[in-house]
Design a protein around this motif. Structure first.
Motif, PDB file in Angstrom:
ATOM      1  N   GLU B 187       0.812  -1.222   0.000  1.00  0.00           N
ATOM      2  CA  GLU B 187       0.000   0.000   0.000  1.00  0.00           C
ATOM      3  C   GLU B 187       0.848   1.277   0.000  1.00  0.00           C
ATOM      4  O   GLU B 187       0.611   2.157  -0.827  1.00  0.00           O
ATOM      5  N   ILE B 190       2.319   1.915  -3.459  1.00  0.00           N
ATOM      6  CA  ILE B 190       1.337   2.416  -4.435  1.00  0.00           C
ATOM      7  C   ILE B 190       0.949   3.857  -4.097  1.00  0.00           C
ATOM      8  O   ILE B 190       0.816   4.711  -4.970  1.00  0.00           O
ATOM      9  N   ARG B 191       0.784   4.115  -2.770  1.00  0.00           N
ATOM     10  CA  ARG B 191       0.362   5.461  -2.360  1.00  0.00           C
ATOM     11  C   ARG B 191       1.386   6.500  -2.796  1.00  0.00           C
ATOM     12  O   ARG B 191       1.037   7.562  -3.295  1.00  0.00           O
ATOM     13  N   THR B 194       0.834   7.059  -6.549  1.00  0.00           N
ATOM     14  CA  THR B 194      -0.394   7.764  -6.923  1.00  0.00           C
ATOM     15  C   THR B 194      -0.341   9.207  -6.449  1.00  0.00           C
ATOM     16  O   THR B 194      -0.848  10.101  -7.119  1.00  0.00           O
ATOM     17  N   LEU B 202       1.100  -2.397 -12.534  1.00  0.00           N
ATOM     18  CA  LEU B 202       0.977  -3.369 -11.466  1.00  0.00           C
ATOM     19  C   LEU B 202       1.021  -4.746 -12.119  1.00  0.00           C
ATOM     20  O   LEU B 202       0.224  -5.040 -13.023  1.00  0.00           O
ATOM     21  N   SER B 297      -1.500   1.979 -14.715  1.00  0.00           N
ATOM     22  CA  SER B 297      -2.196   3.076 -14.018  1.00  0.00           C
ATOM     23  C   SER B 297      -2.776   4.094 -14.998  1.00  0.00           C
ATOM     24  O   SER B 297      -3.789   4.731 -14.723  1.00  0.00           O
ATOM     25  N   ARG B 304      -6.605   3.297  -8.231  1.00  0.00           N
ATOM     26  CA  ARG B 304      -6.792   2.901  -6.829  1.00  0.00           C
ATOM     27  C   ARG B 304      -6.236   1.502  -6.652  1.00  0.00           C
ATOM     28  O   ARG B 304      -6.434   0.643  -7.518  1.00  0.00           O
ATOM     29  N   LEU B 305      -5.577   1.272  -5.531  1.00  0.00           N
ATOM     30  CA  LEU B 305      -4.903  -0.007  -5.315  1.00  0.00           C
ATOM     31  C   LEU B 305      -5.886  -1.175  -5.430  1.00  0.00           C
ATOM     32  O   LEU B 305      -5.621  -2.148  -6.124  1.00  0.00           O
TER      33      LEU B 305
END
Lengths: 197, 349
Positions: B187, B190-191, B194, B202, B297, B304-305
């Motif tokens: 998480e 990815i955060r 983003t 991914l 993405s 969103r993950l």
């Protein structure tokens, strides 16, 4: 017991007897990891355990170790900051003696949780003084012996010639006799106000 | 004037306020306290004009000694003129009219360093005897030093705690078998991407035939294979990419940057090729492969993950269905295909 006191004991033992000796003492006292943090609090009993272990390992009386700690605190480069803070108390050794009553309050000013036993000076005249060290809650050791070592080193620092004697402990109050033979026997170590930072 | 009047007043003031100056009606200094003499260090100080040496910045005063007299008792902000301007606090008091302390019309000005005392002590080599016995300057210097010592101790403690925290966090996000990041690392990785609006892919990789390695050659062989897979993945990714072991034989790769479908196919193909290299273990040979599902993405308005993981899963599922050991990129059509054929599961191998 405040970490500063525990840390001072640790640094004294490390610097004087080596890291291996310290680690054995810490092991014996169940201190893991074998290190005190100056800014954390520790149970009083732990300090007592460390001193008991040190006395055993080094085959010395606890009082003797405590006195050496007091001397170390003023004379060793590791604790140069403390020596400077103590020198703020007075321009000469007599001044310093008269400021001993302020010692616990000064300590609290530096670190509010640092709780030292009450210290009082009695001027007996003819350059003879008595210093009493009162009870501090459940202190695990006799602070008077530390103070004796500290006074000896401070006299040296000021260049004063003194006779010091621990007169024992009555009702939890220790007494140290101080006889000032010569206030300016030797040239003291230099001290400059505002030298820090 | 009584003979010696000024001298006795001076002697008294020298003890009570060692940094005072007595200024006559003409503005000339007629006496200076011992600390004032030390600080001013001016030859022929006696007779100097006070306002030549000092500038009173606040409050705004009428010129000359009458101005000082009018400001009697008020806090004066003064500056000692010179190459280094020293700020001083001060107060002026008119000499009494009864001439008891000298000819009237003059003032006594008492000065202090205020908060600048720390610098002043060094600059003028001041000693505790240079301050009045009742002055708290020495206590203030003591506090400054005590504060420095204690702050230093806190800082060291904080640094150690910070280091320990970083290690603990690192350990919490690391898979102990392979040394890769674990599910908890997914998480935040990815955060980061983003939030910085960086394009990324991914990639969901599931090993094929791993279960049979475990079943026939034992868990030690399985662990050995997993470590080997981790090594291959690390070798194949670029700097800035991330490999995470999200489950037993499942991995997620995060490839940063804009990657085309063709390039993804090429990367996946090479990964699978390398995963299919036989792995020797205790005289036996383990053979596995991998199925890969990817999603990019750039194909989402807001990546969103959870959604991207779902889509990569669907693509992986499609790759398994297509016979394993291959790569499928996510396309919206895959979702429809799954929705129309529920319950058509792929058996794990």
């Amino acid at each position: 017991m405040h970490g500063l006191i525990n840390r001072a004991i640790e640094l004294f033992l490390r610097d004087t007897y080596g890291h291996e000796a310290w680690e054995e003492i810490a092991r014996g006292a169940d201190l893991a990891p074998p290190e005190f943090e100056a800014m954390l609090d520790y149970p009083d009993a732990l300090t007592g355990d460390v001193l008991v272990q040190a006395a055993q390992l080094l085959d010395k009386a606890e009082a003797e170790i405590l006195e050496d700690i007091g001397t170390y605190l003023v004379s060793h480069p590791t604790s140069a900051a403390l020596r400077r803070l103590l020198r703020f108390s007075g321009a000469d050794f007599t001044d310093f003696l008269h400021s001993l009553d302020d010692l616990p309050a000064r300590a609290r000013l530096a670190a509010p949780q640092l709780d030292l036993p009450p210290v009082a000076l009695v001027d007996r005249g003819q350059q003879v003084f008595s210093v009493t060290v009162g009870k501090r809650g459940t202190a695990g050791f006799a602070f008077g012996h530390v103070l004796l070592g500290l006074l000896r080193a401070m006299a040296d620092d000021y260049g004063a010639l003194v006779l010091l004697e621990h007169k024992g402990c009555r009702d939890g109050v220790e007494t140290i006799d101080v006889q000032l033979l010569e206030a300016a026997f030797a040239i003291g170590r230099s001290f400059v106000l505002g030298a820090a930072g | 004037m009584r003979p010696g009047a000024i001298a006795s007043l001076g002697a008294l003031l020298d003890v009570l306020c060692p940094m005072h100056l007595i200024v006559d009606a003409m503005g000339r200094i007629t006496h200076a306290g011992p600390t004032a003499r030390k600080v001013l260090n001016t030859k022929g100080l006696i007779g100097c004009d006070f306002l030549d040496l000092f500038e009173v910045r606040r409050p705004r005063l009428e010129p000359g000694v009458p101005g000082l007299r009018a400001a009697a008792g008020r806090r004066l902000h003064c500056v000692l003129r010179g190459p280094v301007e020293t700020e001083l606090k001060g107060v002026a008091v008119p000499l009494p009219e009864d001439r008891a302390l000298g000819p009237p019309g003059g003032v006594i000005v008492d000065l202090s360093f205020g908060i600048g005392v720390m610098d002043a002590v060094g600059r003028h080599d001041l000693r505790s005897a240079d301050f009045a016995v009742t002055d708290l300057a020495v206590e203030m210097l003591y506090l400054v030093e005590a504060k420095a010592v204690v702050t230093d101790a806190w800082q060291k403690l904080n640094q150690r705690l910070q280091g320990a925290k970083a290690v603990a966090e690192q350990e919490a996000h690391t898979d102990t078998l392979t040394g890769l990041g674990n599910r908890r690392a997914l998480e935040p990785a990815i955060r980061r991407l983003t939030e910085s609006e960086e394009a990324f892919t991914l990639m969901h990789l599931d090993l094929d035939f791993f279960k049979s390695v475990n079943d026939t050659l034992g868990h030690a062989a399985g662990d050995h294979v997993l470590r080997r897979v981790a090594q291959i993945l690390r070798e194949e990714i670029r700097k800035g990419d991330t490999v995470i072991r999200v489950g037993g034989d499942e991995f997620v790769l995060i490839l940063v940057g804009c990657t085309s479908e063709e390039e993804l196919s090429r990367i996946s193909g090479r990964l699978i090729e390398r995963l299919e290299e036989p792995v020797a273990f205790n005289g036996e040979v383990a053979r596995i492969s991998g199925s890969i599902g990817t999603t990019r993405s750039g194909t989402y308005a807001t990546p969103r993950l959870a959604v991207m993981m779902d889509d990569a899963d669907l693509a992986l599922y499609a790759a398994k269905q297509a016979g394993r050991g291959c790569h499928k990129a996510f396309a919206p059509a895959l979702r429809k295909a799954v929705e129309s054929r529920p319950g058509d599961a792929v058996t794990p191998v």
